[in-house]
Scaffold this motif. Structure first.
Motif, PDB file in Angstrom:
ATOM      1  N   ASN A   1       0.842  -1.196   0.000  1.00  0.00           N
ATOM      2  CA  ASN A   1       0.000   0.000   0.000  1.00  0.00           C
ATOM      3  C   ASN A   1       0.875   1.242   0.000  1.00  0.00           C
ATOM      4  O   ASN A   1       2.096   1.172   0.151  1.00  0.00           O
ATOM      5  CB  ASN A   1      -0.997  -0.035   1.165  1.00  0.00           C
ATOM      6  N   ALA A   2       0.248   2.404  -0.182  1.00  0.00           N
ATOM      7  CA  ALA A   2       0.994   3.660  -0.334  1.00  0.00           C
ATOM      8  C   ALA A   2       1.851   3.970   0.890  1.00  0.00           C
ATOM      9  O   ALA A   2       2.993   4.415   0.759  1.00  0.00           O
ATOM     10  CB  ALA A   2       0.033   4.805  -0.629  1.00  0.00           C
TER      11      ALA A   2
ATOM     12  N   GLU B   1      10.748   3.646   1.142  1.00  0.00           N
ATOM     13  CA  GLU B   1      11.579   4.706   0.564  1.00  0.00           C
ATOM     14  C   GLU B   1      12.367   5.426   1.652  1.00  0.00           C
ATOM     15  O   GLU B   1      13.547   5.742   1.476  1.00  0.00           O
ATOM     16  CB  GLU B   1      10.712   5.695  -0.213  1.00  0.00           C
ATOM     17  N   ILE B   2      11.721   5.688   2.788  1.00  0.00           N
ATOM     18  CA  ILE B   2      12.397   6.364   3.906  1.00  0.00           C
ATOM     19  C   ILE B   2      13.497   5.472   4.466  1.00  0.00           C
ATOM     20  O   ILE B   2      14.622   5.931   4.702  1.00  0.00           O
ATOM     21  CB  ILE B   2      11.386   6.772   4.986  1.00  0.00           C
ATOM     22  N   ARG B   3      13.214   4.200   4.673  1.00  0.00           N
ATOM     23  CA  ARG B   3      14.231   3.287   5.200  1.00  0.00           C
ATOM     24  C   ARG B   3      15.433   3.218   4.265  1.00  0.00           C
ATOM     25  O   ARG B   3      16.580   3.222   4.714  1.00  0.00           O
ATOM     26  CB  ARG B   3      13.636   1.908   5.436  1.00  0.00           C
TER      27      ARG B   3
ATOM     28  N   ILE C   1       4.713   7.075   9.714  1.00  0.00           N
ATOM     29  CA  ILE C   1       4.644   7.215   8.262  1.00  0.00           C
ATOM     30  C   ILE C   1       3.186   7.364   7.839  1.00  0.00           C
ATOM     31  O   ILE C   1       2.333   6.567   8.239  1.00  0.00           O
ATOM     32  CB  ILE C   1       5.264   5.989   7.560  1.00  0.00           C
ATOM     33  N   LYS C   2       2.934   8.384   7.029  1.00  0.00           N
ATOM     34  CA  LYS C   2       1.582   8.643   6.542  1.00  0.00           C
ATOM     35  C   LYS C   2       1.618   8.998   5.062  1.00  0.00           C
ATOM     36  O   LYS C   2       2.599   9.538   4.566  1.00  0.00           O
ATOM     37  CB  LYS C   2       0.928   9.798   7.310  1.00  0.00           C
ATOM     38  N   THR C   3       0.528   8.720   4.389  1.00  0.00           N
ATOM     39  CA  THR C   3       0.350   9.160   3.010  1.00  0.00           C
ATOM     40  C   THR C   3       0.092  10.662   3.040  1.00  0.00           C
ATOM     41  O   THR C   3      -0.131  11.237   4.113  1.00  0.00           O
ATOM     42  CB  THR C   3      -0.854   8.446   2.363  1.00  0.00           C
TER      43      THR C   3
ATOM     44  N   ALA D   1       6.214  11.579   8.870  1.00  0.00           N
ATOM     45  CA  ALA D   1       6.953  11.655   7.610  1.00  0.00           C
ATOM     46  C   ALA D   1       6.076  11.121   6.484  1.00  0.00           C
ATOM     47  O   ALA D   1       5.501  10.050   6.593  1.00  0.00           O
ATOM     48  CB  ALA D   1       8.247  10.857   7.703  1.00  0.00           C
ATOM     49  N   ARG D   2       6.009  11.908   5.416  1.00  0.00           N
ATOM     50  CA  ARG D   2       5.250  11.514   4.232  1.00  0.00           C
ATOM     51  C   ARG D   2       6.180  11.275   3.041  1.00  0.00           C
ATOM     52  O   ARG D   2       5.738  10.957   1.949  1.00  0.00           O
ATOM     53  CB  ARG D   2       4.230  12.599   3.899  1.00  0.00           C
ATOM     54  N   SER D   3       7.500  11.454   3.288  1.00  0.00           N
ATOM     55  CA  SER D   3       8.505  11.286   2.241  1.00  0.00           C
ATOM     56  C   SER D   3       9.876  11.179   2.902  1.00  0.00           C
ATOM     57  O   SER D   3      10.029  11.461   4.097  1.00  0.00           O
ATOM     58  CB  SER D   3       8.499  12.497   1.300  1.00  0.00           C
ATOM     59  N   VAL D   4      10.876  10.827   2.092  1.00  0.00           N
ATOM     60  CA  VAL D   4      12.252  10.796   2.583  1.00  0.00           C
ATOM     61  C   VAL D   4      12.664  12.195   3.033  1.00  0.00           C
ATOM     62  O   VAL D   4      13.319  12.360   4.067  1.00  0.00           O
ATOM     63  CB  VAL D   4      13.214  10.270   1.488  1.00  0.00           C
ATOM     64  N   GLU D   5      12.251  13.197   2.284  1.00  0.00           N
ATOM     65  CA  GLU D   5      12.590  14.591   2.637  1.00  0.00           C
ATOM     66  C   GLU D   5      12.002  14.967   3.993  1.00  0.00           C
ATOM     67  O   GLU D   5      12.685  15.602   4.805  1.00  0.00           O
ATOM     68  CB  GLU D   5      12.097  15.553   1.555  1.00  0.00           C
TER      69      GLU D   5
END
Length: 120
Positions: free
Chosen positions: A3-4, A11-13, A77-79, A105-109
């Motif tokens: 899932n998203a 991606e974050i890991r 982690i959230k969409t 966090a919704r992204s690596v950034e």
């Protein structure tokens, strides 16, 4: 197919996995029945605890002997539209109130920004 939220988490890991100062681990929280007794068994750190937990290594200043310490780090982690539950918000507040690093966090950034805001 993941899932998203799982995709963002992976991606974050991967994105933070190349850093020497950060170690994050998947924290799966939930409940399943014990196959022998049927009673529910809880797993994971605690209800509301974040998806990724670990530490950020920081160097203590020379006036503090120059040692290094690990600061507890907790990333939920959230969409893009996902919202934390009340128990997840309480977990993040507890981590921050104890001096740890916590955030959504919704992204690596986003994950990098959360960790960098808490510079040594």
């Amino acid at each position: 197919m993941a899932n998203a939220e799982t995709k963002i988490q992976q991606e974050i890991r991967l994105g933070l996995g190349t850093r020497d100062d950060v170690r994050l681990f998947r924290n799966q929280v939930g409940q399943l029945p014990d196959p022998r007794t049927g009673r529910p068994v809880q797993f994971g750190l605690a209800k509301g605890s974040a998806d990724l937990v670990g530490w950020k290594t920081v160097e203590v200043t020379p006036d503090m002997i120059g040692d290094r310490i690990a600061v507890f780090t907790s990333l939920e982690i959230k969409t893009p539209k996902g919202r934390p539950s009340a128990t997840q918000q309480a977990w993040m507040r507890a981590v921050e109130n104890a001096g740890g690093i916590a955030g959504i966090a919704r992204s690596v950034e986003d994950a990098t920004d959360i960790i960098e805001r808490h510079a040594a």
